[in-house]
Design a protein around this motif. Sequence first.
Motif, PDB file in Angstrom:
ATOM      1  N   SER A  86      15.202 -34.325 -17.543  1.00 21.87           N
ATOM      2  CA  SER A  86      14.994 -35.768 -17.513  1.00 21.87           C
ATOM      3  C   SER A  86      16.154 -36.472 -18.187  1.00 21.87           C
ATOM      4  CB  SER A  86      13.679 -36.133 -18.220  1.00 21.87           C
ATOM      5  OG  SER A  86      13.402 -37.511 -18.090  1.00 21.87           O
ATOM      6  N   GLU A  87      16.427 -37.677 -17.723  1.00 18.01           N
ATOM      7  CA  GLU A  87      17.470 -38.512 -18.316  1.00 18.01           C
ATOM      8  C   GLU A  87      17.006 -39.961 -18.239  1.00 18.01           C
ATOM      9  OE1 GLU A  87      22.278 -39.406 -17.893  1.00 18.01           O
ATOM     10  OE2 GLU A  87      21.316 -37.838 -16.685  1.00 18.01           O
ATOM     11  N   LEU A  88      17.210 -40.662 -19.318  1.00 16.70           N
ATOM     12  CA  LEU A  88      16.729 -42.036 -19.402  1.00 16.70           C
ATOM     13  C   LEU A  88      17.316 -42.867 -18.261  1.00 16.70           C
ATOM     14  CD1 LEU A  88      14.960 -43.839 -21.173  1.00 16.70           C
ATOM     15  CD2 LEU A  88      17.018 -44.496 -22.439  1.00 16.70           C
ATOM     16  N   GLY A  89      16.425 -43.475 -17.475  1.00 17.10           N
ATOM     17  CA  GLY A  89      16.851 -44.312 -16.363  1.00 17.10           C
ATOM     18  C   GLY A  89      17.015 -43.578 -15.054  1.00 17.10           C
ATOM     19  N   TYR A  90      16.872 -42.228 -15.063  1.00 13.23           N
ATOM     20  CA  TYR A  90      17.110 -41.453 -13.841  1.00 13.23           C
ATOM     21  C   TYR A  90      15.935 -40.556 -13.465  1.00 13.23           C
ATOM     22  CZ  TYR A  90      21.948 -42.962 -14.153  1.00 13.23           C
ATOM     23  OH  TYR A  90      23.098 -43.713 -14.213  1.00 13.23           O
ATOM     24  N   GLY A  91      14.779 -40.798 -14.027  1.00 13.98           N
ATOM     25  CA  GLY A  91      13.598 -40.051 -13.627  1.00 13.98           C
ATOM     26  C   GLY A  91      13.474 -38.702 -14.297  1.00 13.98           C
ATOM     27  N   THR A  92      12.425 -37.983 -13.868  1.00 13.33           N
ATOM     28  CA  THR A  92      12.078 -36.695 -14.487  1.00 13.33           C
ATOM     29  C   THR A  92      11.757 -35.687 -13.389  1.00 13.33           C
ATOM     30  OG1 THR A  92      11.192 -37.773 -16.456  1.00 13.33           O
ATOM     31  CG2 THR A  92      10.456 -35.514 -16.037  1.00 13.33           C
ATOM     32  N   ARG A  93      12.147 -34.445 -13.614  1.00 12.91           N
ATOM     33  CA  ARG A  93      11.795 -33.352 -12.705  1.00 12.91           C
ATOM     34  C   ARG A  93      11.165 -32.232 -13.529  1.00 12.91           C
ATOM     35  NH1 ARG A  93      13.143 -31.411  -7.642  1.00 12.91           N
ATOM     36  NH2 ARG A  93      14.523 -33.203  -7.338  1.00 12.91           N
ATOM     37  N   VAL A  94       9.945 -31.884 -13.188  1.00 14.81           N
ATOM     38  CA  VAL A  94       9.238 -30.763 -13.808  1.00 14.81           C
ATOM     39  C   VAL A  94       9.142 -29.654 -12.771  1.00 14.81           C
ATOM     40  CG1 VAL A  94       7.127 -29.970 -14.909  1.00 14.81           C
ATOM     41  CG2 VAL A  94       7.915 -32.318 -15.289  1.00 14.81           C
ATOM     42  N   THR A  95       9.551 -28.454 -13.152  1.00  9.97           N
ATOM     43  CA  THR A  95       9.579 -27.326 -12.218  1.00  9.97           C
ATOM     44  C   THR A  95       8.655 -26.230 -12.716  1.00  9.97           C
ATOM     45  OG1 THR A  95      11.882 -27.840 -11.676  1.00  9.97           O
ATOM     46  CG2 THR A  95      11.057 -25.670 -11.045  1.00  9.97           C
ATOM     47  N   MET A 130      13.240 -39.812 -19.673  1.00  6.51           N
ATOM     48  CA  MET A 130      13.035 -39.631 -21.114  1.00  6.51           C
ATOM     49  C   MET A 130      14.377 -39.500 -21.822  1.00  6.51           C
ATOM     50  SD  MET A 130       9.859 -36.919 -21.371  1.00  6.51           S
ATOM     51  CE  MET A 130      10.302 -35.884 -19.962  1.00  6.51           C
ATOM     52  N   PRO A 131      14.541 -40.145 -22.975  1.00  4.20           N
ATOM     53  CA  PRO A 131      15.742 -39.896 -23.770  1.00  4.20           C
ATOM     54  C   PRO A 131      15.700 -38.492 -24.353  1.00  4.20           C
ATOM     55  CG  PRO A 131      14.213 -41.304 -24.974  1.00  4.20           C
ATOM     56  CD  PRO A 131      13.653 -41.153 -23.595  1.00  4.20           C
ATOM     57  N   ALA A 132      16.844 -38.038 -24.857  1.00  9.51           N
ATOM     58  CA  ALA A 132      16.956 -36.650 -25.314  1.00  9.51           C
ATOM     59  C   ALA A 132      15.971 -36.325 -26.426  1.00  9.51           C
ATOM     60  CB  ALA A 132      18.390 -36.379 -25.784  1.00  9.51           C
ATOM     61  N   ASP A 133      15.734 -37.262 -27.361  1.00  2.00           N
ATOM     62  CA  ASP A 133      14.835 -36.958 -28.474  1.00  2.00           C
ATOM     63  C   ASP A 133      13.385 -36.816 -28.009  1.00  2.00           C
ATOM     64  OD1 ASP A 133      14.848 -39.680 -27.835  1.00  2.00           O
ATOM     65  OD2 ASP A 133      14.154 -40.265 -29.831  1.00  2.00           O
ATOM     66  N   VAL A 134      12.982 -37.609 -27.008  1.00  2.11           N
ATOM     67  CA  VAL A 134      11.626 -37.494 -26.464  1.00  2.11           C
ATOM     68  C   VAL A 134      11.502 -36.216 -25.640  1.00  2.11           C
ATOM     69  CG1 VAL A 134       9.933 -38.538 -24.909  1.00  2.11           C
ATOM     70  CG2 VAL A 134      11.236 -39.971 -26.493  1.00  2.11           C
ATOM     71  N   LEU A 135      12.525 -35.891 -24.846  1.00  4.56           N
ATOM     72  CA  LEU A 135      12.504 -34.677 -24.038  1.00  4.56           C
ATOM     73  C   LEU A 135      12.365 -33.437 -24.915  1.00  4.56           C
ATOM     74  CD1 LEU A 135      12.789 -33.317 -21.271  1.00  4.56           C
ATOM     75  CD2 LEU A 135      15.273 -33.366 -21.586  1.00  4.56           C
TER      76      LEU A 135
END
Length: 652
Positions: A498-507, A454-459
């Motif tokens: 999360s970072e665009l192009g590098y996946g997402t981690r939810v903890t 996700m890009p920063a604005d979506v995150l």
Amino acid sequence: MNDVATPDLFRTLFETAPDATIVVDRSGCIVLANAQAEALFGRAPGGLVGEPVEVLLPAALRGGHVAHRERYMANPRLRPMGAGFELVGQRLDGSEFPVEISLSPVQGGAHPLYAASIRDISETRRVRQALARARYDAAVAEAGRIALESRAVESLLPSIPGMVAGALGIDGVAVLLSSPQRAGVQVQAALGVPPALLDDLPDLLARDDDGDALRTAAAAAGLHRSACLPLRGRYGADGALLALSADASAFDRDQLHFLQSIANLLSAALQRRHSEEQLAHAQRLEAIGQLTGGVAHDFNNLLTVISGNLQLLQDGFEGAEREQIVQGAMRAVANGAALTRKLLAFARRQRLTPRTIALPEWLADLHALLRRTLGESISVSIRCPAAIPAVYADPGELDAALVNLALNARDAMPRGGNLEIEVDELRIDADAEVADLAAGHYVVISVADTGTGMPADVLARALEPFFTTKDAGRGSGLGLSMVYGFARQSGGSMTIASELGYGTRVTLYLPVATDGAGTAPAPAPSATRGGKVVLVVEDEPEVRGIAVAFMRALGHLARVAANGEEALALLREDASIELLFTDVVLGSGINGIELAREARLLRPGLPVLLTSGYERTGEDIDDPSLPLLRKPYRREALAEAIDRLFARAARP
């Protein structure tokens, strides 16, 4: 000894003294001055002799010095006058400089003489001022550090009085802030202020007398100097910083500058709090707007389905077509109920039934489910140590939360990828800050994917209700907010990286089960349905009609009441009533919980079943003897709830 003590020796000692030295007569006229005195005051050799001693002082100080000197000379004492006393000297060119002076009588002459020793303390004062300013700067820097690290201005306030009093060496300091609940200001932090004066401070500061009342009250308490600096806000003063000292010479320019710096820092911290509150309020309003629009959209769709199916039933469809229409309406109702559960989860108001969950076995079952659900293009791996402690959470909601996260990950990996679920444990100390969690023992469940990220604005908006980047019809936008609400209500928390192009981690952070944590309730034995007399209490006529129809369909006899008062009257009159089935919210009058308690006083042991579209009503309804059936409920769910109640009552 008399052979040694010659006039020449005294003259030599006088001239070689390191300090400027003068001798004056009874009238204050200089009769002798050494070379150091002449150089210090910018005079030519012999230029001071015959001058009044007051010529060495600025004009504004001369009158006061004459009176002081004459009082001393009229009653000479064998101790220096003003020993170590600081004055201001003036050179011939008019320049002023600080001096330390002492005056003492010279014994043994025919006429009384007085010797004055004068020392230039410009350098000493500069050193003292530099040290004091360094101390002030250090205190301001420390206060600034605390302000930056504090999440709330209330965390900064307790440290201010001690910090200010220590830096200035004064007796008392108080911080007062305006209170929205009460008029005027209230003391928020104080040190060294006498209790009686402390109690009177709000009233004293409220008086429009330029601080005269405050100064009078402080002086009566032995604090002769005061400095009161307003804490300025956008629309006026938000409070005041008050400093008090018993030293009448306190609060010079440097000290007042230091106090102003502290006051400015406090004002900035208060403004930051106001800005954060306004931002949070604006964000809440925006979230409510999004929530309202999303709920209206989804429920209008559901109502369209239900209404359409009911209209089709009116047309007289029979057989298989009728069954399909009914099933379509029921699916719409189920979807509406699921939506309300998500809303309640987001609001952290869903009714949870936590129990001890052993994660290794539980995750093994989840692994099989996810592999079937996500498809072959996504590799699922779960790493959970066998010795990981059990968590205390609602198993159904935890299962829904992880499946929700897995489905989000699947949507972020349209071409396949890896989904990793890792489990660890974490102990948080009292002084640590992790995900807004209290100190304690937690299990950490991380769900990471190799998706688009996700890009920063979506995150930044990921937890907002009804915010979604998916196409219409592919999600309600409540998934992550639901998971977050579940985690917080369970006593834990959730973070997203999360970072665009590098996946997402939810903890997810969930509390470890303690020895006293609950276990899964044992299933109730089945009971014979039908034949019971049930008092149905519901204030909405149409809902009451459905409840009565369900009861009759299940073979029960229904008595009906529209409110709590009617229900209590029926319970007094009709001894055949065997079950109380009541809505929690009953309009005006007593609510369902209060009705249940009154009914139990009339009929001890009477089984009670509550129902509500709300999960919480302001009172605790977690009493196991007052089970809750969620609206909307199916007839089968009502039957099972009644069976469990009578089975429990039948147990010895």
